[in-house]
Design an enzyme around this catalytic site. Sequence first.
Site, PDB file in Angstrom:
ATOM      1  N   SER A  90       0.841  -1.187   0.000  1.00  0.00           N
ATOM      2  CA  SER A  90       0.000   0.000   0.000  1.00  0.00           C
ATOM      3  C   SER A  90       0.885   1.250   0.000  1.00  0.00           C
ATOM      4  O   SER A  90       1.743   1.393  -0.864  1.00  0.00           O
ATOM      5  CB  SER A  90      -0.938  -0.051   1.208  1.00  0.00           C
ATOM      6  OG  SER A  90      -2.086   0.716   1.005  1.00  0.00           O
TER       7      SER A  90
ATOM      8  N   ASP B 291      -9.217  -4.856  -5.751  1.00  0.00           N
ATOM      9  CA  ASP B 291      -8.826  -3.751  -4.880  1.00  0.00           C
ATOM     10  C   ASP B 291      -9.100  -2.431  -5.585  1.00  0.00           C
ATOM     11  O   ASP B 291      -8.557  -2.177  -6.667  1.00  0.00           O
ATOM     12  CB  ASP B 291      -7.331  -3.887  -4.557  1.00  0.00           C
ATOM     13  CG  ASP B 291      -6.764  -2.692  -3.822  1.00  0.00           C
ATOM     14  OD1 ASP B 291      -7.540  -1.911  -3.243  1.00  0.00           O
ATOM     15  OD2 ASP B 291      -5.520  -2.549  -3.812  1.00  0.00           O
TER      16      ASP B 291
ATOM     17  N   HIS C 194      -6.403  -6.088  -1.762  1.00  0.00           N
ATOM     18  CA  HIS C 194      -5.348  -5.190  -1.304  1.00  0.00           C
ATOM     19  C   HIS C 194      -4.253  -5.936  -0.530  1.00  0.00           C
ATOM     20  O   HIS C 194      -4.503  -6.504   0.534  1.00  0.00           O
ATOM     21  CB  HIS C 194      -5.979  -4.115  -0.413  1.00  0.00           C
ATOM     22  CG  HIS C 194      -5.148  -2.881  -0.263  1.00  0.00           C
ATOM     23  ND1 HIS C 194      -4.833  -2.061  -1.321  1.00  0.00           N
ATOM     24  CD2 HIS C 194      -4.572  -2.313   0.825  1.00  0.00           C
ATOM     25  CE1 HIS C 194      -4.107  -1.037  -0.889  1.00  0.00           C
ATOM     26  NE2 HIS C 194      -3.937  -1.176   0.401  1.00  0.00           N
TER      27      HIS C 194
END
Length: 502
Positions: A194, A433, A458
């Site tokens: 991320s 995601d 994710h």
Amino acid sequence: MNYSPKFPVQWLPFMVMVLSILLTGISAGRTDIPRLSPTRGVIIEHPDFLSSATVSDLRTFYYPQTLDHFNYQPQSYATFQQRYVMNFKYWGGAKKSAPVLAYLGAEGPLDGDLTVIGFLNDNAVRFNALLVYIEHRYYGKSIPFGSREEAFKNASTLGYFNSAQAIADYAEIIMHIKNKLRAFNSPVIVVGGSYGGMLASWLRLKYPHVALGALASSAPILYFDKITPRGAYFSVVTKDFREASETCYQTIRNSWSVIDRIASQPNGLSTLSMIFKTCKPLKSSSELKNELENMYAVAAQYDRPPRYPVTVVCGGIDGANEKQDILDKIFAGVVAYKGNCSCYINPPTNKSETDVGWRWQTCSEMVIPIGIGKRTMFQPEPFNLNNFLQECKSLYGVPPRPHWVTSYYGGHNIELVLHRFGSNIIFSNGLRDPYSRGGVLENISESILAVHTVNGSHCLDILPEMESDPEWLVKQRETEVKIIKGWMAQYYADLKAIQIKP
């Protein structure tokens, strides 16, 4: 006996900032930016989920980190204790130039990553690797200025809280570890998820002498400065729900106007509070709608096996009695997702250091312009940059720099720019995601590669391996390991060629 909590005077600025963030609303368009986190969904869906790493294998260290890497003013030389953790269990040693896998912490304390991020520990034996986990400045125990209250006091102390300082921190600690262990020829692969995935890719580009390569999982490096359409995130959320169930999608899509209609009636908010079993009476319909929006977004972002939360939500909505009101069906989806609770909407929460820290980051450089377009299951809510700038300035006294990320790291025409310049980066994504739309989804060169799965979510690929993992996930991880092994084989060949020169 009545008790009145008292706070030390020096905490007051910090508490005022937290209160301001709690009370900040959304007006004339969407201005909040969904959290980026590799572990948040795991904690929500599987609070007892752990990697195979044991606490006894981990050793904690602190490095006297430089406050400001980019200035030579007297205050720049101040230091703070930055936490990092190492696992020597599988390392082949410096004499064999055995590699280092370094996890770059993101917007939160390192503690959760140590047990939830599985890629390093799962592959330590394959690589005979030393494992290193480094905490991001201003989070967890890596706090400058002596205390969290002082560090978050105002924009002057928060000004050292940015990604450029963070990757310089990581570079300095990695070099320190290699020097300390005399592992000068040990190649380093940085791993991040991320926001941490963005840091991993940027560190490889900015400090190629520090890291041989990077695995950047679910890193939306292109969700800046109009490179990615602003409505892309919620378009994917909508797609995920519509693919799960057309009737569920339609029910959610039609629910917003019903919420508004009831809220406009006398005692309407009380009615909505009863339907959704709120923890405290609703003050506005937007309070309810924001929580539902967030629930759907989180379910989509972390729509991972074996639970698949989007399917869970839709199962609750579609499984409700056909005679039930549309909002009763929506509430059934909430119950299916959250389980049995005493109350469901607006529960009492305290803004964590992560929430406060991420708010600063998005109000300074991480300006990810996510809005809601017209062709979704949500009411349109465009991202309003002017409102965002004003809101952040009211919180911190300084405006964000919405174009800085692309100025400092790049992003525009990335295929052309990095095709011959960069190397050894894996951009991995799961297309369920919503943040994947801001990721690199096509190969840029022979060594800057996009690895994605249609059903992935994710940061799923860097979570611990499980026997129940679907075949496509197993293959994705195998592909990533194969690529990294190729980088290392080439590195060792180059190293050998240099060492045998006369």
